[in-house]
Design an enzyme around this catalytic site. Sequence first.
Site, short mmCIF file in Angstrom:
data_model
loop_
_atom_site.label_atom_id
_atom_site.label_comp_id
_atom_site.label_asym_id
_atom_site.label_seq_id
_atom_site.Cartn_x
_atom_site.Cartn_y
_atom_site.Cartn_z
N GLY A 46 -42.03 -7.14 -8.83
CA GLY A 46 -41.42 -6.44 -9.96
C GLY A 46 -41.47 -7.31 -11.20
N GLN A 51 -39.03 -10.04 -19.45
CA GLN A 51 -39.67 -11.24 -18.88
C GLN A 51 -40.97 -11.60 -19.60
OE1 GLN A 51 -39.16 -9.70 -14.65
NE2 GLN A 51 -39.12 -11.91 -14.35
N CYS A 89 -37.76 -14.75 -8.33
CA CYS A 89 -38.01 -14.12 -9.63
C CYS A 89 -39.13 -14.87 -10.33
CB CYS A 89 -36.73 -14.19 -10.46
SG CYS A 89 -36.89 -13.50 -12.10
N LEU A 90 -40.05 -14.13 -10.94
CA LEU A 90 -41.17 -14.80 -11.64
C LEU A 90 -40.67 -15.66 -12.80
CD1 LEU A 90 -43.83 -11.93 -11.64
CD2 LEU A 90 -43.58 -13.84 -10.05
N HIS A 131 -32.74 -5.70 -8.84
CA HIS A 131 -33.09 -6.97 -9.47
C HIS A 131 -33.66 -6.74 -10.88
CE1 HIS A 131 -35.03 -11.14 -9.28
NE2 HIS A 131 -35.63 -10.57 -10.31
N GLU A 132 -34.62 -5.82 -10.96
CA GLU A 132 -35.26 -5.56 -12.26
C GLU A 132 -34.28 -4.92 -13.24
OE1 GLU A 132 -37.93 -7.04 -12.82
OE2 GLU A 132 -38.32 -7.50 -10.72
N HIS A 135 -32.34 -7.34 -15.17
CA HIS A 135 -33.05 -7.97 -16.29
C HIS A 135 -32.83 -7.19 -17.59
CE1 HIS A 135 -35.35 -11.28 -14.61
NE2 HIS A 135 -35.81 -10.53 -13.63
ZN ZN Z 1 -36.66 -11.26 -11.93
#
Ligand code: ZN
Length: 163
Positions: A46, A51, A89-90, A131-132, A135
């Site tokens: 995701g 991000q 997480c990226l 999770h997304e 953000h």
């Molecule tokens: Zn993330």
Amino acid sequence: MALRNVREQGDAILGKISKEVKEVTPRTAELIEDMLDTMYEANGVGLAAAQVGVLKRIFVVDVTGEDPFVFINPRILETKGEQSGQEGCLSVPGKTGIVTRPNYVKVEAYDENMEHFVLEAEELLARAICHEYDHLDGHLYVEKVEGRLMDVEELQEEESEEA
Ligand code: ZN
């Protein structure tokens, strides 16, 4: 294919609240394409627009690698149950931690054509959506980690010791 630079923890943009999308302009469509490319390139499941430095309420999710979902202006309508598991997480490279999330979410959103949809998701897909979604409101999973944040390498060592 165009890759975007993924912002990392410590970058102020990750703490900001993203804005509603009014229409999908050619620029927005390009952003979505780039977000998918960037997510796949990084082997992520995701990625939220924040991000890559764009404060729009958009995220992409693909937990199987062949079934991408685009969420624009999502709203979580219902959650049920609990699941506890490893998350990463990226924007927090090399780290992982245990987070408890709902096991089921019902979410409504608009897709890349601004078509409204409602999706019911469970398990990993539900986790990725939650999770997304966080953000979009400037939250990172590290705020929700139970115990401590671990290095991915450290975890792999522990697992190989167990095996
Ligand atoms: Zn993330």
